[in-house]
Design an enzyme around this catalytic site. Sequence first.
Site, short mmCIF file in Angstrom:
data_model
loop_
_atom_site.label_atom_id
_atom_site.label_comp_id
_atom_site.label_asym_id
_atom_site.label_seq_id
_atom_site.Cartn_x
_atom_site.Cartn_y
_atom_site.Cartn_z
N GLU A 94 0.50 10.67 -6.81
CA GLU A 94 1.45 10.16 -7.80
C GLU A 94 0.93 8.92 -8.54
OE1 GLU A 94 4.20 8.19 -4.27
OE2 GLU A 94 4.84 7.97 -6.34
N ASP A 114 0.91 14.71 1.55
CA ASP A 114 2.38 14.66 1.60
C ASP A 114 3.05 15.82 0.85
OD1 ASP A 114 2.03 12.34 2.95
OD2 ASP A 114 2.61 11.00 1.32
N MET A 119 3.00 11.46 8.77
CA MET A 119 3.02 10.81 7.45
C MET A 119 4.08 11.45 6.55
SD MET A 119 -0.80 9.61 6.46
CE MET A 119 -1.46 8.11 7.16
N ARG A 155 -5.22 12.89 7.99
CA ARG A 155 -5.96 12.90 6.71
C ARG A 155 -7.45 13.11 6.89
NH1 ARG A 155 -3.49 7.93 3.56
NH2 ARG A 155 -5.61 7.15 3.69
O1 F6P Z 1 -1.46 9.93 1.03
C1 F6P Z 1 -0.15 9.49 1.19
C2 F6P Z 1 -0.01 8.88 2.53
O2 F6P Z 1 -0.52 9.80 3.42
C3 F6P Z 1 1.41 8.48 2.91
O3 F6P Z 1 2.11 9.44 3.64
C4 F6P Z 1 1.20 7.23 3.71
O4 F6P Z 1 2.30 6.36 3.65
C5 F6P Z 1 0.02 6.62 3.07
O5 F6P Z 1 -0.77 7.69 2.60
C6 F6P Z 1 -0.75 5.70 3.96
O6 F6P Z 1 -2.02 5.52 3.44
P1 F6P Z 1 -2.91 4.20 3.65
O7 F6P Z 1 -2.82 3.87 5.10
O8 F6P Z 1 -4.28 4.64 3.23
O9 F6P Z 1 -2.36 3.16 2.77
#
Ligand code: F6P
Length: 342
Positions: A103, A127, A169, A275
Site C-alpha cells: 500500500e 498481508d 502478521m 516473510r
Molecule cells: O508487510 C506487512 C507486514 O507484514 C505487516 O503485517 C507488519 O505489521 C509489518 O509488515 C511489519 O514489518 P516490519 O517489521 O518490517 O516493519
Amino acid sequence: MRIGLLTGGGDCPGLNAVIRGAVRKGVASYGHEFIGYRDGWRGPLENDTMTLGVDEVRGILPRGGTILGSSRTNPFAIDNGVEQIKDNLAAGGVDALIAIGGEDTLGVATKLADLGVKVVGVPKTIDNDLSGTDFTFGFDTAVNIATEAIDRLHTTAESHHRVLVVEVMGRHAGWIALHSGLAGGANIILIPERPFDIAKVCAQVESRFATHYSPIIVVSEGAVPADGGDMSLVNGEKDAFGHVRLGGIGDRLAHEIEQRTGKEARAVVLGHIQRGGTPTAFDRWLATRFGLHAITAVHEGDFGTMMALRGTEIARVPLAEGTDKLKTVRPDLYDEVEVLFG
Ligand code: F6P
C-alpha cells in the site's frame, strides 16, 4: 527503453521472481535494458543503483527476500523528494519504473504517476490486503508457514493441557489469521476487522477444555478487544508512513486468558518467519506472471497501472484502485468459520 526496478516496504517471498520475470522477458522479447534501484524509493531518491540484467537474475527464482533490498522510505515525506527522483531518473536516462510493493510503495507510485512519472506497479504483501487483485504473492507462503506452525503447536498444547495463542502478521487485515487458522484447525481466530469479546474468548477456551482438547487461538497482530482498550501496542514507534509498530497482542491475550480461566496460556509470535525463506509454488507462479505482464505494460506505455490477479488471469487496473482502500476480510467470510470456534 531503460527501465528501473525497485522493491519497497516489508519484504515478501516472490519479489525476486517478479524481478526475474520482468528482466528475462524485457531483454528477450523487447531488447530493453534494466537498472536496479536499491532499497525501495531510497534508490531513485539517492540514485543508489545496481547492475540488473539476465546474469544478475540467474538462480533467484526460489530465493526469498529481494536482491534489490527494501526500505520504507517515503519521498513525499522528504523535502524536494519528488524533484530529486525526477532529476535522478532523467540523469540516468531511465524511461520508466516498475515499482513492486504494498500500500505504501504503490501509494507513492500512484502519486508519482499523477505527477507524470512513467511507472507501473506490482502488488506484493504477505498481508493480502491490497484491493484490485484477488491475491498478492507472498500471502500463500505466509499462510503455509503459519499453518505448519499451528499443526505443530496442536500436539504440544495437547501434551501440556495449555492454551497456545499464535500471533500472526496482519496490521489491518486478518487474511493470514483467517486462512491459516482455518487450514490449521484453530479453535478461535481473532482478526482486526472484528474486535473480540474477551469474555466470549474465555468461554470458548473453557468449552474446548471441557471436550478434552487444548485450544489454539490464532490472532492477527492488529486484533483489538471490543471494549476499545488497546492491548496491541508495545511501543509508539512509527515508520515513515506513520504506521505504529505492532506486536504484543498474543502475550496480552495469553495473560488475560490465564487470569480469567486459571488455565495455563502461552503465546507464540511467528513474526518475520512468515516473510522469510523460499516462496511456495503458487507465489512463484503468481510473482513470475506479474513480472512478465508488468514489463509488457511498460513496453506498451500503459503507465499508472497495477498488475492484478483476476481469477486465473493477470489484468491491469489503475494504480489508484489497488491503493485507495485496503482489502479487509469481508464479514461473511468470518461468519462462515465461526461455527468451528470453541
Ligand atoms: O508487510 C506487512 C507486514 O507484514 C505487516 O503485517 C507488519 O505489521 C509489518 O509488515 C511489519 O514489518 P516490519 O517489521 O518490517 O516493519
